[in-house]
Design a protein around this motif. Sequence first.
Motif, PDB file in Angstrom:
ATOM      1  N   GLY A 180      -5.743   1.956   0.368  1.00  0.00           N
ATOM      2  CA  GLY A 180      -5.828   3.297   0.967  1.00  0.00           C
ATOM      3  C   GLY A 180      -6.053   3.113   2.461  1.00  0.00           C
ATOM      4  N   ASP A 195      -0.998   1.983   1.107  1.00  0.00           N
ATOM      5  CA  ASP A 195      -1.306   3.413   1.056  1.00  0.00           C
ATOM      6  C   ASP A 195      -0.188   4.127   0.314  1.00  0.00           C
ATOM      7  N   CYS A 237      -1.929   2.923  -5.658  1.00  0.00           N
ATOM      8  CA  CYS A 237      -3.018   1.938  -5.793  1.00  0.00           C
ATOM      9  C   CYS A 237      -2.429   0.536  -5.760  1.00  0.00           C
TER      10      CYS A 237
HETATM   11  C1  LIG Z   1     -10.361   8.314   2.823  1.00  0.00           C
HETATM   12  S1  LIG Z   1      -8.753   7.785   3.324  1.00  0.00           S
HETATM   13  C2  LIG Z   1      -9.119   6.229   4.091  1.00  0.00           C
HETATM   14  C3  LIG Z   1      -8.157   5.854   5.181  1.00  0.00           C
HETATM   15  C4  LIG Z   1      -8.596   4.675   6.042  1.00  0.00           C
HETATM   16  N1  LIG Z   1      -8.749   3.479   5.245  1.00  0.00           N
HETATM   17  C5  LIG Z   1      -9.910   5.005   6.727  1.00  0.00           C
HETATM   18  O1  LIG Z   1     -10.927   4.382   6.349  1.00  0.00           O
HETATM   19  O2  LIG Z   1      -9.934   5.862   7.617  1.00  0.00           O
HETATM   20  C6  LIG Z   1      -8.013   7.374   1.774  1.00  0.00           C
HETATM   21  C7  LIG Z   1      -6.571   6.904   1.851  1.00  0.00           C
HETATM   22  O3  LIG Z   1      -6.118   6.656   0.503  1.00  0.00           O
HETATM   23  C8  LIG Z   1      -4.753   7.003   0.419  1.00  0.00           C
HETATM   24  N2  LIG Z   1      -4.392   7.232  -0.997  1.00  0.00           N
HETATM   25  C9  LIG Z   1      -4.537   8.361  -1.741  1.00  0.00           C
HETATM   26  N3  LIG Z   1      -4.086   8.169  -2.992  1.00  0.00           N
HETATM   27  C10 LIG Z   1      -3.626   6.892  -3.049  1.00  0.00           C
HETATM   28  C11 LIG Z   1      -3.015   6.117  -4.066  1.00  0.00           C
HETATM   29  N4  LIG Z   1      -2.810   6.619  -5.280  1.00  0.00           N
HETATM   30  N5  LIG Z   1      -2.654   4.840  -3.779  1.00  0.00           N
HETATM   31  C12 LIG Z   1      -2.855   4.330  -2.530  1.00  0.00           C
HETATM   32  N6  LIG Z   1      -3.426   5.028  -1.524  1.00  0.00           N
HETATM   33  C13 LIG Z   1      -3.810   6.286  -1.774  1.00  0.00           C
HETATM   34  C14 LIG Z   1      -4.656   8.259   1.289  1.00  0.00           C
HETATM   35  O4  LIG Z   1      -3.324   8.503   1.696  1.00  0.00           O
HETATM   36  C15 LIG Z   1      -5.595   7.925   2.444  1.00  0.00           C
HETATM   37  O5  LIG Z   1      -4.907   7.328   3.519  1.00  0.00           O
END
Ligand SMILES: C[S@@+](CC[C@H](N)C(=O)[O-])C[C@H]1O[C@@H](n2cnc3c(N)ncnc32)[C@H](O)[C@@H]1O
Length: 378
Positions: free
Chosen positions: A240, A263, A293
């Motif tokens: 993510g 992501d 994921c």
């Molecule tokens: C809380 S943000 C964190 C972003 C960055 N790592 C930060 O700390 O600022 C969560 C991230 O998870 C991603 N995300 C949501 N669902 C996901 C999935 N099923 N698989 C991978 N990434 C995902 C979102 O797009 C988002 O960028």
Amino acid sequence: MKTELNLLERSYSLFRYPKLANEQLQAWDAGDEYLIQHVEELALPKSSNILILNDNFGALSCWFSKEHKVTTVTDSFVSLQGIKSNLSANQLSGVTLLNSTDAWPSDIDLVLMQIPRNNRYLTWQLDQLAQKYAGRCQLIAVNKAKEIHSSTLKLFEKFAGSTTTSLAWKKHRLVFTELSRAAQKPAVEAYTTWPVEGHELTLANLPNVYSGESLDLGARFMLEHLSKLDADNKDVVDLGCGNGVLSIKLKQLSPTARITAVDESFMASASAKHNFKLNQLDDAQCKFITNNCLDGFEAASQDRVICNPPFHQQQAVTDHIAWQMFCDAKHVLRPKGELMVIGNRHLGYDKKLTRLFGKHNVKLVASNAKFVILQATK
Ligand SMILES: C[S@@+](CC[C@H](N)C(=O)[O-])C[C@H]1O[C@@H](n2cnc3c(N)ncnc32)[C@H](O)[C@@H]1O
């Protein structure tokens, strides 16, 4: 939970992605139904070119692909998988599927849009539409009536053209815009770029990147507690990754780390890749992947996973993604590998990690009034 969309004597089976055994949420909403019914009343010529933006799980793509030439654009890998599997389950083909960083086709007769949550992304899409299709077609957008504020309509007017709205139906409203190029409109840049105070890094963010206008508070706390890896050439996943802020810090601390930034947003993984270059980091041993994921990742292949999990997917607030991320992290970690997680105190990630890794293998790294950072060792 309904999985059959029955409308105007047609029927489609529609599921969210990934399919969950105890799914509570439907794969389409009343907004999709409202848009479909309205467009059917327009009686468009057969084989019209329709551009669909932000289709959630393919209700619009499935419906309109029966009689028209559909191009569907999404920033979400999860949506894209859902759209693909719903098209194939309903024996539909011929839809052109694009991700948010691809160029849009020039020949379009009508644009349909599920209005995105993020106003910066909405503004960018409206600006792109006006630049590409001004004077040539209409945009019909939809959302819950309570999400369409007068400020939202001002964005449509300012960036896309003259705008009206429908009456509400089942709590949703349609927005109609005649796409035109306004004489005096501020330029909309693809990237928003800012420095991170107190750390030597700069972050550029495409329009739909999470927290793309300022640093996420959780990420800021995590930056202070990310530690150097205990040896060279370790394999790390940033799960993510958003704009890549955590990967970049880790790469600065451990220059030989082999980092995989993952992501589900195409704009996020593209921004993370861009930000490695912007911060002059060597990305030869790093990967930037758009995925759900860690689907398809090799078991026991990583030494550390760092994760600031999301707590919503599209419009829905949910903690199933955090759980999926923790399960996937455990799967890809080598024995003694570490998962480092940041979360709001009230989310109870400690309980989830204890369930997965065992009580003695979960420790508190740091906490403040709002956040906890936890480390789970496999
Ligand atoms: C809380 S943000 C964190 C972003 C960055 N790592 C930060 O700390 O600022 C969560 C991230 O998870 C991603 N995300 C949501 N669902 C996901 C999935 N099923 N698989 C991978 N990434 C995902 C979102 O797009 C988002 O960028």
